[in-house]
Scaffold this motif. Structure first.
Motif, PDB file in Angstrom:
ATOM      1  N   GLY A 284       2.097  -0.358   2.369  1.00  0.00           N
ATOM      2  CA  GLY A 284       1.248  -1.486   2.014  1.00  0.00           C
ATOM      3  C   GLY A 284       1.721  -2.814   2.581  1.00  0.00           C
ATOM      4  N   HIS A 285       0.747  -3.730   2.758  1.00  0.00           N
ATOM      5  CA  HIS A 285       1.017  -5.017   3.390  1.00  0.00           C
ATOM      6  C   HIS A 285       0.593  -6.211   2.533  1.00  0.00           C
ATOM      7  CE1 HIS A 285       1.838  -2.832   7.106  1.00  0.00           C
ATOM      8  NE2 HIS A 285       0.717  -2.157   6.905  1.00  0.00           N
ATOM      9  N   PHE A 286       0.334  -5.976   1.256  1.00  0.00           N
ATOM     10  CA  PHE A 286      -0.131  -7.075   0.400  1.00  0.00           C
ATOM     11  C   PHE A 286       0.722  -7.225  -0.860  1.00  0.00           C
ATOM     12  CE2 PHE A 286      -4.043  -5.623   2.631  1.00  0.00           C
ATOM     13  CZ  PHE A 286      -4.301  -6.782   3.350  1.00  0.00           C
ATOM     14  N   TRP A 287       2.018  -6.987  -0.744  1.00  0.00           N
ATOM     15  CA  TRP A 287       2.893  -7.133  -1.894  1.00  0.00           C
ATOM     16  C   TRP A 287       3.028  -8.612  -2.243  1.00  0.00           C
ATOM     17  CZ3 TRP A 287       4.634  -2.972  -4.607  1.00  0.00           C
ATOM     18  CH2 TRP A 287       4.418  -1.726  -4.016  1.00  0.00           C
ATOM     19  N   ARG A 288       2.979  -8.898  -3.533  1.00  0.00           N
ATOM     20  CA  ARG A 288       2.829 -10.282  -3.988  1.00  0.00           C
ATOM     21  C   ARG A 288       4.088 -10.824  -4.668  1.00  0.00           C
ATOM     22  NH1 ARG A 288      -2.466 -10.762  -7.495  1.00  0.00           N
ATOM     23  NH2 ARG A 288      -1.898 -12.960  -7.277  1.00  0.00           N
ATOM     24  N   ARG A 289       4.207 -12.150  -4.598  1.00  0.00           N
ATOM     25  CA  ARG A 289       5.285 -12.870  -5.282  1.00  0.00           C
ATOM     26  C   ARG A 289       4.829 -14.310  -5.454  1.00  0.00           C
ATOM     27  NH1 ARG A 289      10.620 -15.072  -2.398  1.00  0.00           N
ATOM     28  NH2 ARG A 289      11.856 -15.701  -4.213  1.00  0.00           N
TER      29      ARG A 289
ATOM     30  N   ASP B  23      -6.699 -10.259  -4.512  1.00  0.00           N
ATOM     31  CA  ASP B  23      -5.801  -9.113  -4.549  1.00  0.00           C
ATOM     32  C   ASP B  23      -5.261  -8.751  -3.166  1.00  0.00           C
ATOM     33  OD1 ASP B  23      -8.206  -8.239  -3.573  1.00  0.00           O
ATOM     34  OD2 ASP B  23      -8.328  -6.447  -4.818  1.00  0.00           O
ATOM     35  N   GLN B  24      -5.592  -9.557  -2.144  1.00  0.00           N
ATOM     36  CA  GLN B  24      -5.024  -9.370  -0.815  1.00  0.00           C
ATOM     37  C   GLN B  24      -4.242 -10.603  -0.380  1.00  0.00           C
ATOM     38  OE1 GLN B  24      -8.079  -8.160   1.939  1.00  0.00           O
ATOM     39  NE2 GLN B  24      -8.656  -6.360   0.744  1.00  0.00           N
ATOM     40  N   ALA B  25      -3.744 -11.349  -1.360  1.00  0.00           N
ATOM     41  CA  ALA B  25      -3.049 -12.601  -1.073  1.00  0.00           C
ATOM     42  C   ALA B  25      -1.576 -12.406  -0.754  1.00  0.00           C
ATOM     43  CB  ALA B  25      -3.186 -13.552  -2.267  1.00  0.00           C
ATOM     44  N   GLY B  26      -1.026 -11.229  -1.072  1.00  0.00           N
ATOM     45  CA  GLY B  26       0.400 -11.006  -0.871  1.00  0.00           C
ATOM     46  C   GLY B  26       0.776 -10.903   0.597  1.00  0.00           C
ATOM     47  N   PRO B  27       1.854 -11.582   1.035  1.00  0.00           N
ATOM     48  CA  PRO B  27       2.240 -11.572   2.454  1.00  0.00           C
ATOM     49  C   PRO B  27       3.358 -10.589   2.792  1.00  0.00           C
ATOM     50  CG  PRO B  27       3.400 -13.346   1.354  1.00  0.00           C
ATOM     51  CD  PRO B  27       2.610 -12.615   0.280  1.00  0.00           C
ATOM     52  N   TRP B  28       3.818  -9.816   1.815  1.00  0.00           N
ATOM     53  CA  TRP B  28       4.964  -8.937   2.049  1.00  0.00           C
ATOM     54  C   TRP B  28       4.529  -7.507   2.369  1.00  0.00           C
ATOM     55  CZ3 TRP B  28      10.250 -10.281   1.680  1.00  0.00           C
ATOM     56  CH2 TRP B  28      10.504 -11.588   1.245  1.00  0.00           C
ATOM     57  N   SER B  29       5.286  -6.874   3.264  1.00  0.00           N
ATOM     58  CA  SER B  29       5.123  -5.448   3.561  1.00  0.00           C
ATOM     59  C   SER B  29       6.339  -4.701   3.027  1.00  0.00           C
ATOM     60  CB  SER B  29       5.011  -5.211   5.071  1.00  0.00           C
ATOM     61  OG  SER B  29       3.844  -5.818   5.594  1.00  0.00           O
ATOM     62  N   LEU B  30       6.116  -3.452   2.627  1.00  0.00           N
ATOM     63  CA  LEU B  30       7.183  -2.621   2.080  1.00  0.00           C
ATOM     64  C   LEU B  30       7.306  -1.381   2.950  1.00  0.00           C
ATOM     65  CD1 LEU B  30       9.034  -2.749  -0.470  1.00  0.00           C
ATOM     66  CD2 LEU B  30       7.407  -1.227  -1.585  1.00  0.00           C
ATOM     67  N   GLY B  31       8.543  -1.025   3.298  1.00  0.00           N
ATOM     68  CA  GLY B  31       8.711   0.107   4.193  1.00  0.00           C
ATOM     69  C   GLY B  31      10.000   0.879   3.975  1.00  0.00           C
ATOM     70  N   TYR B  32      10.048   2.046   4.614  1.00  0.00           N
ATOM     71  CA  TYR B  32      11.214   2.934   4.539  1.00  0.00           C
ATOM     72  C   TYR B  32      11.648   3.285   5.954  1.00  0.00           C
ATOM     73  CZ  TYR B  32      13.864   7.286   3.931  1.00  0.00           C
ATOM     74  OH  TYR B  32      14.821   8.260   3.982  1.00  0.00           O
ATOM     75  N   ILE B  33      12.950   3.147   6.238  1.00  0.00           N
ATOM     76  CA  ILE B  33      13.516   3.479   7.541  1.00  0.00           C
ATOM     77  C   ILE B  33      14.292   4.785   7.396  1.00  0.00           C
ATOM     78  CG2 ILE B  33      14.942   2.683   9.468  1.00  0.00           C
ATOM     79  CD1 ILE B  33      14.625  -0.163   8.414  1.00  0.00           C
TER      80      ILE B  33
ATOM     81  N   ARG C 198      -1.120  -4.836  -5.693  1.00  0.00           N
ATOM     82  CA  ARG C 198      -1.995  -6.001  -5.750  1.00  0.00           C
ATOM     83  C   ARG C 198      -1.825  -6.823  -7.028  1.00  0.00           C
ATOM     84  NH1 ARG C 198      -5.800  -5.169  -1.537  1.00  0.00           N
ATOM     85  NH2 ARG C 198      -5.729  -3.044  -0.743  1.00  0.00           N
ATOM     86  N   GLU C 199      -0.916  -6.426  -7.885  1.00  0.00           N
ATOM     87  CA  GLU C 199      -0.652  -7.176  -9.105  1.00  0.00           C
ATOM     88  C   GLU C 199       0.279  -8.357  -8.808  1.00  0.00           C
ATOM     89  OE1 GLU C 199       1.004  -4.385 -11.815  1.00  0.00           O
ATOM     90  OE2 GLU C 199      -0.819  -3.152 -11.930  1.00  0.00           O
ATOM     91  N   PRO C 200       0.250  -9.407  -9.621  1.00  0.00           N
ATOM     92  CA  PRO C 200       1.169 -10.532  -9.410  1.00  0.00           C
ATOM     93  C   PRO C 200       2.624 -10.070  -9.443  1.00  0.00           C
ATOM     94  CG  PRO C 200      -0.539 -11.117 -10.992  1.00  0.00           C
ATOM     95  CD  PRO C 200      -0.672  -9.648 -10.751  1.00  0.00           C
ATOM     96  N   ASN C 201       3.424 -10.650  -8.564  1.00  0.00           N
ATOM     97  CA  ASN C 201       4.863 -10.366  -8.507  1.00  0.00           C
ATOM     98  C   ASN C 201       5.167  -8.877  -8.357  1.00  0.00           C
ATOM     99  OD1 ASN C 201       5.978 -13.059  -8.714  1.00  0.00           O
ATOM    100  ND2 ASN C 201       5.246 -13.073 -10.825  1.00  0.00           N
TER     101      ASN C 201
END
Length: 291
Positions: free
Chosen positions: A168-173, A185-195, A238-241
């Motif tokens: 996902g690319h819309f993680w929020r804070r 619900d698409q305001a989050g600028p963070w992406s989450l990933g696994y290497i 898409r939830e806050p924080n």
């Protein structure tokens, strides 16, 4: 719904009501955040205007007493006006933030049992502060330089985070969300990933005006375990924080002892009484303060 908040929904210039009350509340919170952000930018411009006016007064004072007496008076008047304007904008920004806090407190006090409002209430109850469990890197280049296994060569020849599965690319804070996003619900600028090569879970800020910071959330996760973990928490993206929630979930999965800042899994108890709204400024949807 408290009076000042109700005006933003059904008053002149308000958002209006739909058949989905929960969505109405979330749309309103997004609009109030956008208003607060716009007023903050206006306050910063006003602060710069005060600094420029102070410089003008200083220059006229240094240029000569007789020749610049009239210019000095004009500069002093302009400085006074700039200070008043700055004070007014700061007050309006604080009033708008008070409305955001009041709306959030109202929803938390309701104690919703499920649905989007419950997710919002839990998200607003989390602190947006960076958890003590993460390792923060100033940008992606710094993150890659710390371990060459994290990088791979892109099609244009640059080095990017490679071997990644993204969740996902819309993680929020709070503080990072785009206040002008068309969809709240698409305001989050963070992406989450696994290497997979490094068995690491990370988050990267890839939108917005802030630096492209990278957080290392944890390492030592086999692929299957990481996928199960991130797949479960991704439903809350898409939830806050939600970024703070993800960091807390990863930390708990590492078996680390919870820290004071990492409270994502221990959501603050929902309040049982509605907040006092008697002292909340009555900022109108057009940005003006009611008489």
């Amino acid at each position: 719904m408290p009076g000042p908040i109700g005006e933003w929904l059904i008053g002149p210039g308000g958002l209006g009501l739909t058949t989905d009350a929960a969505r109405d509340v979330l749309r309103l919170e997004a609009r109030l955040r956008a208003t607060t952000a716009a007023l903050q930018a206006s306050s910063q411009n006003a602060e710069e205007a005060v600094a420029a006016a102070r410089d003008a007064v200083r220059r006229t004072a240094q240029a000569g007493r007789c020749k610049n007496r009239r210019d000095g008076h004009v500069a002093t008047v302009q400085l006074r006006q700039a200070i008043i304007s700055h004070s007014d904008k700061i007050a309006s920004q604080q009033d708008a933030q008070a409305l955001v806090d009041m709306l959030r407190g109202f929803v938390i006090a309701l104690g919703p049992d499920d649905g989007e409002l419950r997710g919002a209430a839990e998200g607003w109850s989390r602190s947006p502060a960076a958890p003590a469990s993460i390792v923060a890197f100033t940008d992606e280049d710094t993150f890659l330089a710390a371990d060459s296994r994290r990088g791979s060569t892109s099609s244009w020849g640059g080095t990017v985070i490679g071997g990644v599965e993204e969740f996902g690319h819309f993680w929020r804070r709070d503080g990072d969300d785009d206040p002008d996003a068309e969809n709240w619900d698409q305001a989050g600028p963070w992406s989450l990933g696994y290497i997979e090569r490094t068995t690491e879970i990370y988050a990267a800020r890839r939108a917005g005006p802030q630096p492209r910071e990278v957080w290392l959330l944890g390492s030592g996760f086999a692929k299957r375990r990481a996928f199960a973990l991130l797949g479960r928490v991704a439903a809350h993206m898409r939830e806050p924080n939600s970024l703070i929630l993800a960091a807390g979930v990863v930390q708990a999965a590492k078996g680390a002892r919870p820290t004071r800042q990492c409270v994502a899994l221990r959501t603050a108890p929902l309040a049982t009484s509605a907040p006092d709204t008697s002292a909340v400024p009555r900022i109108q949807p057009d940005g003006e303060e009611a008489e």
